[in-house]
Scaffold this active site. Structure first.
Site, mmCIF file in Angstrom:
data_model
loop_
_atom_site.group_PDB
_atom_site.id
_atom_site.type_symbol
_atom_site.label_atom_id
_atom_site.label_comp_id
_atom_site.label_asym_id
_atom_site.label_seq_id
_atom_site.Cartn_x
_atom_site.Cartn_y
_atom_site.Cartn_z
ATOM 1 N N ASP A 83 24.106 -45.292 42.662
ATOM 2 C CA ASP A 83 24.388 -44.540 41.431
ATOM 3 C C ASP A 83 24.097 -45.429 40.222
ATOM 4 O O ASP A 83 24.194 -46.652 40.309
ATOM 5 C CB ASP A 83 25.873 -44.127 41.441
ATOM 6 N N ASP B 237 18.944 -46.501 39.923
ATOM 7 C CA ASP B 237 18.458 -45.383 39.111
ATOM 8 C C ASP B 237 17.378 -44.685 39.932
ATOM 9 O O ASP B 237 16.292 -45.257 40.155
ATOM 10 C CB ASP B 237 17.896 -45.905 37.787
ATOM 11 N N VAL B 238 17.649 -43.468 40.380
ATOM 12 C CA VAL B 238 16.705 -42.780 41.275
ATOM 13 C C VAL B 238 15.395 -42.406 40.577
ATOM 14 O O VAL B 238 14.444 -41.987 41.244
ATOM 15 C CB VAL B 238 17.322 -41.523 41.946
ATOM 16 N N ASN C 38 21.787 -36.457 46.265
ATOM 17 C CA ASN C 38 22.751 -35.705 45.458
ATOM 18 C C ASN C 38 22.597 -35.942 43.952
ATOM 19 O O ASN C 38 22.932 -35.083 43.139
ATOM 20 C CB ASN C 38 24.159 -36.104 45.922
ATOM 21 N N TYR D 196 16.905 -26.709 34.383
ATOM 22 C CA TYR D 196 17.720 -27.089 35.546
ATOM 23 C C TYR D 196 17.330 -26.243 36.774
ATOM 24 O O TYR D 196 17.137 -26.774 37.874
ATOM 25 C CB TYR D 196 19.204 -26.917 35.213
ATOM 26 N N LYS E 272 16.027 -27.219 40.652
ATOM 27 C CA LYS E 272 16.772 -26.894 41.874
ATOM 28 C C LYS E 272 15.937 -25.985 42.797
ATOM 29 O O LYS E 272 16.071 -26.054 44.021
ATOM 30 C CB LYS E 272 18.120 -26.266 41.518
ATOM 31 N N THR F 262 33.674 -30.207 39.061
ATOM 32 C CA THR F 262 33.368 -31.618 38.811
ATOM 33 C C THR F 262 33.474 -31.857 37.300
ATOM 34 O O THR F 262 33.664 -30.910 36.523
ATOM 35 C CB THR F 262 31.954 -31.967 39.298
#
Ligand SMILES: NC(=O)c1ccc[n+]([C@@H]2O[C@H](COP(=O)([O-])OP(=O)(O)OC[C@H]3O[C@@H](n4cnc5c(N)ncnc54)[C@H](O)[C@@H]3O)[C@@H](O)[C@H]2O)c1
Length: 255
Positions: free
Chosen positions: A36, A62-63, A89, A153, A157, A188
């Site tokens: 993360d 950092d992805v 995720n 977004y 997805k 969340t």
């Protein structure tokens, strides 16, 4: 101990659904690598898991940066010897309609789409070496439906849903199953903030017709309820499941 002896990488594992997943996988015996950007939350989640007897290691990652991913995989393998499970995720929520700027598009594509692919690219060779395993991607109800001013977004997805099927096809010969969990509205921090902006607390969000009230179960969900589905797909109990999208949305998309 459904994951005894397994090693799992959870991207975005410091907070929210990722945090609940890191905790849940560790409870079932996996050694968990929390990958993360958020060092404070990641360290705290790893400490919490260790305090209850689990195995966890935070690696700041950092992805959206390939070097960072490469380094994370090296550290993970050095610490735990192998990788069996990847949970893709990590994501950001750039919620824009067609007014999105090029920068906003690049930002969300870099993390949600390219990040998912790059982490898989660098983790898969390790899963291959381990003789196979499982990848769980985080889709969403937003992979399949339209929501107001969510063009950016939802496009990412939908891409994750498509990538899940393509990866399942490509990786089946390596004995790697690839599935997606598609949550509805999960309580969340980001959802709590957005609900707060709409003047809703948890109890009100459960009932509100555009939040929890929009699904058959008439409530939003806890992150752990999604972590349980991720656990199932990551475990050998899902041995004949690949290329699937499991809706965990309280029935939102059923009607
Ligand atoms: N919360 C919901 O209602 C909901 C619904 C459907 C799908 N999802 C999906 O579930 C996943 C988790 O969502 P959440 O609500 O827990 O989000 P969150 O914002 O609470 O947590 C996301 C985590 O990802 C990390 N992260 C962000 N950018 C990163 C990067 N570049 N590299 C590494 N880590 C990074 C953050 O630091 C954070 O710890 C996402 O893929 C999201 O699209 C969430």
């Amino acid at each position: 101990m459904r994951l005894a002896g397994k090693v799992a990488v959870v991207t975005g594992g410091a907070l929210g659904i990722g945090q609940a997943t890191s905790i849940r996988l560790a409870e079932e015996g996996a050694a968990v690598v929390i990958a993360d950007v958020n060092a404070a939350a990641g360290e705290e989640t790893a400490r919490g898991i260790a305090a209850t007897g689990g195995k966890a290691l935070f690696v700041q990652t950092d992805v959206s940066h390939e070097d960072s991913i490469r380094q994370m995989v090296q550290v993970a393998v050095k610490a735990f010897g192998k990788i069996d499970i990847l949970v893709n995720n990590a994501a950001i929520f750039v919620l824009k309609g067609i007014d999105a700027t090029v920068e906003e598009w690049r930002q969300i594509l870099d993390v949600n789409v390219i990040g998912t692919s790059l982490v898989s690219k660098h983790v898969v060779p390790e899963i291959r070496k381990a003789g196979g395993g499982a990848i769980v991607n985080l889709g969403s109800i937003s992979s399949f439906i339209a929501q107001p001013q969510f063009v950016t977004y939802n496009a990412t997805k939908a891409a994750v849903a498509s990538m899940t099927r393509c990866m399942a096809l490509d990786l089946a010969p390596d004995n790697i199953r690839v599935n997606a969990v598609c949550p509805g509205t999960i309580w969340t921090q980001i959802v709590e903030r957005l609900a707060g902006e709409a003047g809703l607390d948890r109890a009100a969000a459960d009932k509100d017709p555009t939040w929890g009230g929009a699904c058959l179960l008439k409530r939003v969900a806890d992150p752990r309820e999604i972590a349980n589905v991720i656990l199932f797909l990551a475990s050998d109990e899902a041995s004949y499941v690949t290329g699937a999208h499991i809706m965990a949305d309280g029935g939102y998309t059923a009607v």
